[in-house]
Design a protein around this motif. Sequence first.
Motif, mmCIF file in Angstrom:
data_model
loop_
_atom_site.group_PDB
_atom_site.id
_atom_site.type_symbol
_atom_site.label_atom_id
_atom_site.label_comp_id
_atom_site.label_asym_id
_atom_site.label_seq_id
_atom_site.Cartn_x
_atom_site.Cartn_y
_atom_site.Cartn_z
ATOM 1 N N LEU A 69 0.808 -1.228 0.000
ATOM 2 C CA LEU A 69 0.000 0.000 0.000
ATOM 3 C C LEU A 69 0.839 1.275 0.000
ATOM 4 N N ALA A 70 2.130 1.147 -0.321
ATOM 5 C CA ALA A 70 2.973 2.335 -0.376
ATOM 6 C C ALA A 70 2.537 3.237 -1.529
ATOM 7 N N LYS A 71 2.591 4.523 -1.317
ATOM 8 C CA LYS A 71 2.164 5.481 -2.334
ATOM 9 C C LYS A 71 3.253 6.530 -2.556
ATOM 10 N N PRO A 72 3.428 7.039 -3.745
ATOM 11 C CA PRO A 72 2.527 6.911 -4.906
ATOM 12 C C PRO A 72 2.684 5.617 -5.690
ATOM 13 N N SER A 73 3.608 4.726 -5.319
ATOM 14 C CA SER A 73 3.769 3.457 -6.020
ATOM 15 C C SER A 73 4.138 2.389 -5.009
ATOM 16 N N CYS A 74 3.427 1.244 -5.045
ATOM 17 C CA CYS A 74 3.770 0.162 -4.131
ATOM 18 C C CYS A 74 5.128 -0.427 -4.529
ATOM 19 N N THR A 75 5.704 -1.188 -3.624
ATOM 20 C CA THR A 75 7.057 -1.707 -3.840
ATOM 21 C C THR A 75 7.115 -2.653 -5.022
ATOM 22 N N ARG A 76 6.085 -3.517 -5.181
ATOM 23 C CA ARG A 76 6.099 -4.486 -6.277
ATOM 24 C C ARG A 76 6.045 -3.781 -7.636
ATOM 25 N N CYS A 77 5.209 -2.785 -7.784
ATOM 26 C CA CYS A 77 5.122 -2.067 -9.055
ATOM 27 C C CYS A 77 6.420 -1.307 -9.340
ATOM 28 N N ALA A 78 7.002 -0.735 -8.290
ATOM 29 C CA ALA A 78 8.259 -0.019 -8.477
ATOM 30 C C ALA A 78 9.370 -0.962 -8.908
ATOM 31 N N HIS A 79 9.391 -2.163 -8.306
ATOM 32 C CA HIS A 79 10.423 -3.140 -8.656
ATOM 33 C C HIS A 79 10.250 -3.633 -10.088
ATOM 34 N N ALA A 80 8.995 -3.761 -10.546
ATOM 35 C CA ALA A 80 8.716 -4.224 -11.908
ATOM 36 C C ALA A 80 8.801 -3.091 -12.939
ATOM 37 N N ARG A 81 9.025 -1.869 -12.461
ATOM 38 C CA ARG A 81 9.164 -0.707 -13.342
ATOM 39 C C ARG A 81 7.908 -0.461 -14.180
ATOM 40 N N VAL A 82 6.736 -0.611 -13.531
ATOM 41 C CA VAL A 82 5.470 -0.257 -14.168
ATOM 42 C C VAL A 82 4.764 0.777 -13.297
ATOM 43 N N ARG A 83 3.888 1.520 -13.897
ATOM 44 C CA ARG A 83 3.210 2.559 -13.134
ATOM 45 C C ARG A 83 2.137 1.948 -12.257
ATOM 46 N N CYS A 84 2.135 2.298 -10.998
ATOM 47 C CA CYS A 84 1.180 1.747 -10.036
ATOM 48 C C CYS A 84 -0.140 2.495 -10.141
ATOM 49 N N SER A 85 -1.232 1.798 -9.873
ATOM 50 C CA SER A 85 -2.539 2.445 -9.951
ATOM 51 C C SER A 85 -2.732 3.474 -8.846
ATOM 52 N N PHE A 86 -1.881 3.424 -7.798
ATOM 53 C CA PHE A 86 -1.960 4.462 -6.767
ATOM 54 C C PHE A 86 -1.471 5.809 -7.287
ATOM 55 N N ASP A 87 -0.636 5.751 -8.321
ATOM 56 C CA ASP A 87 -0.020 6.971 -8.844
ATOM 57 C C ASP A 87 -0.987 7.636 -9.812
ATOM 58 N N VAL A 88 -2.022 8.236 -9.291
ATOM 59 C CA VAL A 88 -3.066 8.873 -10.084
ATOM 60 C C VAL A 88 -3.074 10.365 -9.801
ATOM 61 N N ASP A 89 -3.010 11.149 -10.851
ATOM 62 C CA ASP A 89 -3.063 12.606 -10.700
ATOM 63 C C ASP A 89 -4.506 13.020 -10.477
ATOM 64 N N LYS A 90 -4.851 13.291 -9.217
ATOM 65 C CA LYS A 90 -6.230 13.590 -8.880
ATOM 66 C C LYS A 90 -6.701 14.937 -9.444
ATOM 67 N N SER A 91 -5.766 15.750 -9.900
ATOM 68 C CA SER A 91 -6.156 17.072 -10.400
ATOM 69 C C SER A 91 -6.629 17.028 -11.841
ATOM 70 N N VAL A 92 -6.503 15.889 -12.507
ATOM 71 C CA VAL A 92 -6.902 15.803 -13.906
ATOM 72 C C VAL A 92 -8.413 15.769 -14.005
ATOM 73 N N ASP A 93 -8.952 16.591 -14.844
ATOM 74 C CA ASP A 93 -10.399 16.655 -15.031
ATOM 75 C C ASP A 93 -10.852 15.488 -15.894
#
Length: 649
Positions: A22-46
């Motif tokens: 549950l680490a944010k903005p990217s969990c450890t597994r996604c960071a290790h696999a070098r893919v963008r995590c679904s936590f990394d969402v720009d909430k300011s985008v309309d």
Amino acid sequence: MPQIREVKTCDRCRSFKRRCDLAKPSCTRCAHARVRCSFDVDKSVDLTAVYGVSSTSIAGSHTSASTSEEAAAALHRVNLSENLSDTSASGGENGPNNTLSETTHAKDPRALSQHHIAAVGDRIVLKCDKELPCGRCKSSGNGRECYYSYNKGRNEGKFSCPTAPTGMNEDESTLLAPWQVQHKVRGSSHWRDLMAKIMSLAGKDAQPLAIALQSIATNACLANFTLPGNFPFGTPAAAKYHSRDTIVRLVSSERDNIRGYVEMYFEMFDCVNPIVDESIFFEEIEMYWKEPYTTNVCWMAQFLMVIGLGRFGMNEEKPVLATEFMTAAEACLSQTTFMFRPNMLTLKTLCLAFVAKQVCNATCWASDSAWSLMGMLIRTAHIYGLPEDRIDVDDGATPKEKETRRKLWLTILYLDVKGAMATGMTPLTKADELGSYFKQMPEWGPANPLQSVLHQALPTVFTVVGHLNSKQEHISFPDVLRYNGQLRELMGYASRICQNPIQKMTIDIFLRRCLMVLQRPYALHAEGPSMFPESYWSSLECALALLMHYRDLWCNDMGLRLHLVGRAFVLDFFSATLTTYVHLLRPDAPLTPASTTSGAAIPPRQIILDTLRSCVEIWESERESSVCYKTGYDLLQGVLDLLPTSMDS
């Protein structure tokens, strides 16, 4: 209304069923696999700007999302797996709630730009774009795991996917080249090396090709199997044909058409893969009609495979009946002792199943699964004693029976080395294991031209393919020239004695394909045109000849659906096209007829380019047949786009 369960783990960890930190903005597994995590969402985008819909329309009539952050959070809470069950219960794609993605993939709101977004009550629901891999999976970095559990629409498939993503190494997808797919190691007869050469020549323009290759690195290929991938072992639908009465009713319902199916089989399939003895088969059918309930179950398995292939050769658009015949054949085969006490009929049934997997399943995985089936076939043939069968030994068999056995073993060896060449795998029989079988030419006469050619060609072909697809060193150039001379003599011999046009065409494809891969290491050498001109020009000449055969099979005036015959060679045609591309992309390629030393005239660049365009058009006409054909077309069209629209002679 039941409360929607909030999903706390990131989408990638959830799809792999792994614990998320549950680490944010990217969990450890996604960071290790070098893919963008679904936590990394720009909430300011309309959402209106990104998806073309308002947050209010997404929320539905009962919910009003006042901010884009709330709408994004609502999207993130959608549980697609629960909604998928709701959709299935309500009729699937044709039901009233046709709003869910039919694929299993990570649920990343950033990746929804290629999807339709709709609302049903308070639920936010998504429609997949039906691409393979779909746009959402590609955007979230999970393209390799995208698959259709029950594919419908353009890529319709009958069988559910048996290899849904499970506990695989989550980093494996980043380590494997996309075209390696399942087999991590393939020999040089495979098209992988050609694709690597093209991408090196294309340089910065190769990115579209790399994207196209992602499709065959997914389970999506399974969606277009007419026969299940594990056929003829363990098909659930075969259980309904366990009763002889069920099989008799199935065959009797088509009694008026059976003869036509059998004739189609012999006219289109057996002439190029001799398996069934035509001289007695029609007599055996007449005997079956007299005693359908007491006919040997081994013969029934062979019979059902024959009429299934014949029916498929008549009409592929509605292959349901052909599939039923072959499924019933599997049920009969399972009731025999083929595994530990095989006989000629069960061996023939396995041969027919091998042919059916290549003909009926228009996917790149069909060749791989057929190669696996060949392992079973070769070993059961050894149990039966086909490889050791000697015509000069009195074992109680008549000369006719011995000739039949020797012909069947020859066909098995032909199917083995042909499949090995297409898949880049080693043949299951080694050249030095052929023994005394090929030392003396049988007196088969002119009635068996194909067997005569194969009897002389297979020792050389097994030597070449076994060497190329093993870890041995490259064949020396003097040996290449020696094998080149032998194969060209065989091509001339086959052209003289084979009268059947389909037979002549397929044996020429087989020998030229072997010659092409034999010459490839030296033809692709950086100094190939000057240092190894024999290999350079021989490779190009054979590639162009294969392209001509490709056009003849798909565009013929014989009134037969010969493209089904061509499916067994489709990877050969693909390799030939890539080989021709390599020659055109090379800036130093001396493509003029006067430069050839192979004895065959090479047409100028413009004629070669026109030939390639016509072949790519054939691929385009087949692109809806399967994911693999679509990927093949995308690759070939992508390379064609790299070439100029016209070339000087």
